[in-house]
Every structure is written in structure tokens, then in C-alpha cells.
Design a protein around this motif. Structure first.
Motif, PDB file in Angstrom:
ATOM      1  N   LEU A  22       0.829  -1.207   0.000  1.00 15.59           N
ATOM      2  CA  LEU A  22       0.000   0.000   0.000  1.00 15.59           C
ATOM      3  C   LEU A  22       0.866   1.260   0.000  1.00 15.59           C
ATOM      4  O   LEU A  22       0.584   2.221  -0.727  1.00 15.59           O
ATOM      5  N   ALA A  23       1.942   1.244   0.776  1.00 15.60           N
ATOM      6  CA  ALA A  23       2.846   2.397   0.807  1.00 15.60           C
ATOM      7  C   ALA A  23       3.524   2.595  -0.544  1.00 15.60           C
ATOM      8  O   ALA A  23       3.677   3.732  -1.016  1.00 15.60           O
ATOM      9  N   GLN A  24       3.939   1.510  -1.192  1.00 18.32           N
ATOM     10  CA  GLN A  24       4.573   1.622  -2.512  1.00 18.32           C
ATOM     11  C   GLN A  24       3.594   2.157  -3.548  1.00 18.32           C
ATOM     12  O   GLN A  24       3.941   3.007  -4.372  1.00 18.32           O
ATOM     13  N   ALA A  25       2.377   1.664  -3.515  1.00 19.27           N
ATOM     14  CA  ALA A  25       1.369   2.144  -4.468  1.00 19.27           C
ATOM     15  C   ALA A  25       1.063   3.617  -4.220  1.00 19.27           C
ATOM     16  O   ALA A  25       0.917   4.393  -5.165  1.00 19.27           O
ATOM     17  N   GLY A  26       0.990   4.001  -2.969  1.00 20.61           N
ATOM     18  CA  GLY A  26       0.730   5.397  -2.643  1.00 20.61           C
ATOM     19  C   GLY A  26       1.850   6.309  -3.099  1.00 20.61           C
ATOM     20  O   GLY A  26       1.617   7.409  -3.596  1.00 20.61           O
ATOM     21  N   ALA A  27       3.091   5.840  -2.964  1.00 20.22           N
ATOM     22  CA  ALA A  27       4.231   6.646  -3.414  1.00 20.22           C
ATOM     23  C   ALA A  27       4.195   6.820  -4.926  1.00 20.22           C
ATOM     24  O   ALA A  27       4.476   7.905  -5.449  1.00 20.22           O
ATOM     25  N   GLY A  28       3.847   5.766  -5.662  1.00 20.91           N
ATOM     26  CA  GLY A  28       3.742   5.861  -7.122  1.00 20.91           C
ATOM     27  C   GLY A  28       2.650   6.829  -7.541  1.00 20.91           C
ATOM     28  O   GLY A  28       2.827   7.634  -8.467  1.00 20.91           O
TER      29      GLY A  28
END
Length: 149
Positions: free
Chosen positions: A120-126
């Protein structure tokens, strides 16, 4: 020997805060001390003892029921313990948990929950990167002068 009186237990035990019920009795705890007590009374419904550091004597009040006594005690104590605050804010501060209490400890996350949080954090950063690019593109096109024809 009974270990309940051990000083180490007293230090590590969480301090009560807010309304604490023990049997028929209700106690309002604030800053590590009991400032109000509600007990049943044979003829008056309930009896309410109010005591703060600012008052010389304890105040004893009769109330129809425990709910009415609790509301009265919250307001009476809040006004005397937090005179600098408005009534609603003072009652909220009186009833909020102590900062050191914090409630029960949170259980550790499972492996699956940690993976989900990381994804979720990686998707949010993208997504944040794409939003910033779009905003930068939009502001750069707005800065150019438009032709007048």
C-alpha cells in the motif's frame, strides 16, 4: 506473602483515569486521584461525593440516578480542575485517558499485514509521483502566454 502490595507492581500498574466502576460504586479519576465518587443511597437514589484540591471540604449531593450524578460530577470537577478552559473542553480533558496510560498494547502485525502495508505504501508513493507530475505539467502550461487570435 501477598505480592499485590509489592512496590514494583504499583509502579508498573496503569493509573486509572475517567470513570471506573467497582461493584455498585463509580469513581471519577483524574491525574492519579479520585475526585468524585457515586454510591447508591436508600432514600436519595444515589449519593455523590465531590472533592478537588481547590475545595476545602468535600461536597455531598443527592441525585436521582447514576447518569445524572455522573453528568453533574463531570461538570463540577471540570470547572474547578481546568478553570482556564471552556466547559466542554474541560470535561473532555477530564475524561480523556492519561498520556502515559495509552490503553492496552497493540498486537504485533502478522507477516501478511506487513506485506499489505508495504504494498500500500509503494502504491501510494507511485500515485503521489504521478499527481506531482500532472500538477507540474498543468502549472507549466498555465504560465505560458496564450495567443490572442
Amino acid at each position: 506473602m501477598d505480592s499485590s502490595g509489592d512496590p514494583a507492581d504499583l509502579i508498573t500498574a496503569p493509573r486509572p483515569c475517567g470513570w471506573v466502576r467497582s461493584g455498585e460504586r463509580w469513581d471519577l479519576w483524574w491525574n492519579g486521584r479520585c475526585v468524585a465518587t457515586i454510591v447508591p443511597h436508600a432514600s436519595a437514589g444515589v449519593r455523590l461525593w465531590l472533592e478537588t484540591s481547590t475545595t476545602v471540604q468535600a461536597k455531598v449531593v443527592a441525585a436521582a440516578n447514576a447518569r445524572q450524578a455522573r453528568r453533574y460530577a463531570e461538570r463540577w470537577c471540570a470547572v474547578r480542575l481546568c478553570p482556564q478552559l471552556r466547559l466542554r473542553a474541560a470535561v473532555a480533558r477530564l475524561l480523556q485517558p492519561a498520556p502515559d496510560a495509552g490503553g492496552p498494547p497493540k498486537p504485533a502485525l502478522t507477516r501478511v499485514q506487513r506485506q499489505q502495508a508495504r504494498r500500500l505504501a509503494q502504491a501510494g508513493a507511485g500515485e503521489m509521483g504521478r499527481i506531482k507530475q500532472a500538477l507540474a505539467l498543468r502549472t507549466s502550461t498555465q504560465a505560458r502566454p496564450r495567443p490572442m487570435f
